[in-house]
Design an enzyme around this catalytic site. Structure first.
Site, PDB file in Angstrom:
ATOM      1  N   LYS A 197       0.855  -1.193   0.000  1.00 51.17           N
ATOM      2  CA  LYS A 197       0.000   0.000   0.000  1.00 51.17           C
ATOM      3  C   LYS A 197       0.887   1.238   0.000  1.00 51.17           C
ATOM      4  O   LYS A 197       1.915   1.263   0.698  1.00 51.17           O
ATOM      5  CB  LYS A 197      -0.891  -0.028   1.240  1.00 51.17           C
ATOM      6  CG  LYS A 197      -1.979   1.039   1.264  1.00 51.17           C
ATOM      7  CD  LYS A 197      -2.819   0.903   2.535  1.00 51.17           C
ATOM      8  CE  LYS A 197      -3.955   1.904   2.590  1.00 51.17           C
ATOM      9  NZ  LYS A 197      -4.776   1.754   3.803  1.00 51.17           N
ATOM     10  N   SER A 225      -9.709   1.602   2.789  1.00 49.37           N
ATOM     11  CA  SER A 225      -8.861   2.389   1.918  1.00 49.37           C
ATOM     12  C   SER A 225      -7.788   1.593   1.169  1.00 49.37           C
ATOM     13  O   SER A 225      -7.264   2.077   0.178  1.00 49.37           O
ATOM     14  CB  SER A 225      -8.183   3.487   2.735  1.00 49.37           C
ATOM     15  OG  SER A 225      -7.292   2.904   3.674  1.00 49.37           O
ATOM     16  N   SER A 249      -9.827  -0.615   6.963  1.00 49.15           N
ATOM     17  CA  SER A 249      -9.226  -0.411   5.644  1.00 49.15           C
ATOM     18  C   SER A 249      -8.596  -1.636   5.003  1.00 49.15           C
ATOM     19  O   SER A 249      -8.274  -1.608   3.820  1.00 49.15           O
ATOM     20  CB  SER A 249      -8.184   0.715   5.706  1.00 49.15           C
ATOM     21  OG  SER A 249      -8.846   1.943   5.811  1.00 49.15           O
TER      22      SER A 249
END
Ligand SMILES: [Zn+2]
Lengths: 462, 433
Positions: free
Chosen positions: B43, B118, B142
């Protein structure tokens, strides 16, 4: 006029730690931005790792200042914007500082004083903003250096008290190895706040910044009190402002007006767990206690004060045998020895050896050596010469011979018929001034008792 | 299958050339891989040395971190290599990966739908088979949320068991680095590599355990009251959930129903704490050190370089912590959090907490406009976050071709055990590859 100044102090002390507060970077002085890591720069993703030793030092200071220790201390974020603050917040303390409600006893002008300590807390220092012409430069070497903040209640009544408080506190901080106490390098900084009450009319609090020395603190406070008294008497309002001390003009200069109380939005730093504070068992005598010990032995306040403000000097004083004449010892330490140590601080409290110094003082006391000669011997003693051989080497050169002494007495009596007259009229005390004259004339090489007898003998002859 | 999924923001150097042909990711991966090395995606809010770390924000566009996250160092030591950095909601604030400065990531099962967030790009890259595993970060859900939308396992470890050093903070007290994979075996392998004390994160720690990987039947399962649940989740999810409970009951597992209040209350508590920490964590982006050069005043500049949701959370956080409001908002939330945390940890002594992960399947890109409906996507995921306990999304089924998952969570430090129990529950899953 009934004047009551109220002075409080906020003291920032750089703690004597090899490494920074929340990373492993060195605290030593170095070229700009060389003692830095992601934590110092506040880079995204970097996390603070607490330096346990810093919290131990703070706990030691809490113990010294008789604060109640918070067993679990909390690091909180103080949020504000400033270019020297890389994270946009400073890791400080708020609700649970290391210590609270302490006290510190000290002497000012021979009078016992007490200052209450509101709180002591630890926080990280900010980076250093350096303005060079058009450019603003940042040095992050200072970012993260551990600081201790000591906040007092407004308990000081004049500039001298504030100064004497700082001197005695500084001495103990150095002795406990909490800080180097070097004000010239910024290891100890002080921001006084001053307000006055004139016949019941109270002024607002003014903070003074940029103070680089204790005498600077005293001068600034003195100036600010006078300034506020004049303002109050003139019916002006003293605003709550921040001033700075300007060394060149010897004045406090307005820095900024406080528009409203700042809201720092404190909250516990979620990157750090609660800190369990270890209790300190580091005990030392405070300068206040030292002064009392010395004065009990007959040492004058001024001398005791001087000795108490440097722990190495005090330890030297303390290491002399019990039977020594303390007054005499204190006079030696604050006089000839201190000027000698001023020139060579490396041997402060080490040389001359206690044994030699004890003997020398005994020689003087017993009348075997004059004070003046003893002072001449001192440098050789410090260089390591043996005291006995030094005394022996003096031989005749130490005291005046009997013949010289009687010549001296004769001269004195002949040259001072007025005083002799007074003596003969029954004012026998004037003999002292004649002996004094003889001592000066012989540069201390006359034995005072023998000289006195010789003068009396001469007067009777006339 | 994929058009242009936009699940990566940047690729490791050797891959970026191949990437010019947008459909040839697989080929380039084959070129890169050594015999035994395992590719993985990261990420883009986790610091890496060779690729930029942007947080999908303009303010960090092109920012190269001078140091790398501890998890990266650990994985590299185990012959894993980083393929590239995956897309996310700006600064990990969102549940759709649409607020990225680089545009939304598309759901690999339907490019008109979001992939959740996210950590959307990480979930999508695993779902699409580009990498066997990916790292994400989970603050309020997330990792679990996009895992549900993309049909993969998403594991959020106990807060503190994986070092956060190098993870760009959103809400520090809840941020953890999580793992996406298609199998729980791989999840456990990655967890074993990245977990443990790190001298750069003082909140990280080791746990002494010797629980080997293997299916384990839970004794007791706590579930939300079914009649409440019907009002919160879509019908197809509700029906599957009801069937699972019946199946579990048949296995003689003690089923205990709990009030949905705990989730309803978690949401505001979570957002208050999140706002507060965000406002402080992001104050370092003040226009002096990061972002495009400019001569604007900080306010103007921030508007230009930070997205709407990020600015909203910063402003709300300043309010939540401000004098006069702190006591009623922030401090109250902290108090309620403690209470919630002890409730969840008490339950975990007897068994698991089982809920749907998301209230629905993936929604259409640009279909949710107001922040509140977006926040409600976190309905089931914030409670474990507040309590700091581990939680896993198990891919469960598909509705009209779109995946959805169920969440299991337990108590602090019971991560290995939770993975084993999730493996057992996974037997009832209708998921087919
Ligand atoms: Zn550092």
């Amino acid at each position: 006029m009934n004047l009551n100044p109220m002075i409080g102090l906020e003291i920032h002390v750089q703690l004597m730690s090899q490494t920074k507060m929340y990373c492993r970077c060195s605290c030593s002085y170095s070229d700009p931005n060389t003692n830095c890591c992601p934590v110092c720069y506040g880079l995204p993703g970097a996390l603070p790792v607490p330096n346990k030793y810093v919290f131990d030092l703070a706990s030691r200071c809490a113990h010294l200042l008789k604060c109640s220790l918070n067993e679990f201390s909390v690091a909180e974020r103080k949020n504000y914007f400033y270019p020297d603050l890389p994270k946009g917040y400073q890791i400080s303390q708020f609700l649970k500082p290391i210590g609270e409600n302490g006290e510190w006893f000290f002497f000012s002008e021979g009078v016992e004083c007490k200052a209450r300590i509101r709180r002591i807390q630890v926080e990280e220092d900010t980076a250093q903003l350096i303005v060079k012409g058009q450019d603003s430069l940042l040095d992050f070497n200072r970012s993260g250096i551990p600081l201790l903040e000591i906040v007092t209640e407004p308990d000081f009544k004049n500039s001298r008290e504030a100064g004497e408080f700082l001197r005695s506190l500084r001495s103990s901080l150095i002795e406990c190895e909490i800080s180097t106490g070097k004000m010239e390098t910024g290891a100890m900084r002080c921001e006084p706040n001053v307000s006055v009450s004139v016949d019941g009319r109270v002024s607002n609090k003014v903070e003074i910044k940029n103070l680089g020395s204790i005498s600077g603190v005293e001068k600034a406070i003195k100036w600010e009190i006078a300034c506020q008294v004049k303002q109050v008497e003139d019916g002006e309002v003293v605003n709550s402002v921040t001033k700075g001390w300007d060394e060149s003009s010897q004045k406090c200069i307005l820095q900024r007006v406080k528009e409203s109380a700042s809201d720092y939005r404190y909250f516990p730093d979620p990157d750090l767990s609660m800190i369990k504070t270890r209790k300190s068992s580091f005990d030392v005598l405070t300068p206040y206690q030292k002064v009392k010990i010395m004065m009990d032995k007959g040492v004058s306040f001024q001398m005791a004060r001087t000795i108490s403000l440097n722990h190495k000097v005090f330890n030297y004083y303390q290491s002399f045998p019990k039977g020594i004449n303390n007054k005499e010892l204190a006079a030696w330490i604050t006089g000839p020895l201190s000027s000698f140590w001023k020139n060579d601080s490396s041997v402060l409290g080490i040389s001359p050896k206690v044994k030699d110094m004890t003997e020398l003082i005994c020689y003087v006391e017993s009348g075997k050596v004059t004070r003046a000669i003893a002072k001449e011997i001192l440098p050789k003693l410090i260089k390591g010469s043996d005291i006995d051989s030094l005394i022996n080497a003096l031989g005749d050169s130490n005291y005046l011979s009997d013949q010289d002494l009687s010549v001296l007495a004769e001269d004195i009596v002949r040259q001072n018929p007025g005083i002799v007259e007074k003596y003969l009229n029954g004012k026998t005390a004037v003999i002292k001034s004649l002996v004094g004259m003889g001592m000066r004339k012989s540069k201390g090489r006359a034995h005072p008792e023998l000289l006195k007898l010789e003068i009396e003998k001469n007067i009777k002859l006339t | 299958m994929l058009g242009y999924p936009n699940d990566f923001i940047s690729f490791s150097k050797s891959l970026s050339l191949a990437r010019q042909d947008k459909n040839n990711i697989f080929i380039s991966l084959v070129c890169e891989a050594k015999d035994s090395s395992v590719p993985f995606a990261v990420k883009d809010n986790i610091c890496t040395l060779t690729t930029p770390t942007t947080c999908a924000s303009r303010i960090l566009d092109g920012y190269i971190s001078p140091y790398e996250a501890t998890v990266l160092t650990k994985l590299k030591k185990h012959d894993c290599f980083e393929v590239g950095k995956t897309n996310l909601d700006e600064f990990a604030m969102g549940t759709s990966s649409e607020t990225s400065f680089y545009g939304p990531s598309l759901n690999p099962w339907d490019p008109t739908k979001v992939c959740g967030g996210s950590s959307g790009g990480s979930a999508a890259s695993v779902a699409a088979g580009i990498v066997p595993f990916a790292l994400g970060s989970d603050t309020g859900g997330s990792v679990r949320h996009p895992a549900s939308f993309c049909g993969v396992f998403g594991f959020r470890p106990t807060w503190g068991r994986v070092s956060r050093y190098g993870l760009i903070s959103m809400a520090s007290s809840m941020d953890v680095i999580g793992i996406f994979s298609k199998t729980l075996n791989e999840v456990r392998w990655v967890f074993d590599v990245i977990k443990g004390f790190d001298r750069n994160d003082s909140t990280s720690y080791d746990v002494k355990e010797n629980i080997t990987f293997g299916s384990k039947k839970p004794k007791k399962v706590f579930v939300p009251k079914l009649k409440d649940l019907a009002k919160i989740v879509e019908l197809y999810i509700f029906e599957d959930f009801e069937i699972l409970i019946k199946d579990l009951a048949k296995e003689n597992i003690d089923i205990q129903e709990i009030e949905c209040d705990i989730f309803e209350n978690s949401l505001p508590v979570y957002y208050l704490i999140c706002y507060a920490e965000v406002s402080s964590n992001l104050s370092r982006f003040d226009g002096i050190r990061f972002g495009p050069k400019n001569n604007h005043h900080a306010d103007v500049w921030r508007k230009d370089s930070l997205g709407e949701e990020v600015r909203r959370r910063i402003l709300m956080g300043c309010h939540v912590l401000s004098e006069g409001h702190k006591e009623g908002l922030y401090e109250k939330a902290v108090h309620l959090r403690k209470h919630l945390s002890s409730t969840l940890n008490d339950w975990s002594k007897d068994g698991l907490l089982l809920t749907p992960t998301t209230p629905s399947v993936a929604f259409g890109i640009n279909s949710k406009k107001d922040p509140i409906s977006m926040y409600r996507q976190d309905f089931f995921t914030t409670a474990p976050s507040l309590a700091g306990v581990p939680a896993i999304n198990i891919p469960w089924n598909k509705y009209k071709g779109l995946p959805y998952g169920f969440q299991v969570s337990s108590g602090v430090d019971m991560d290995e055990n939770l993975i084993n129990e999730a493996l057992w529950i996974n037997n009832f899953s209708k998921w087919t590859r």
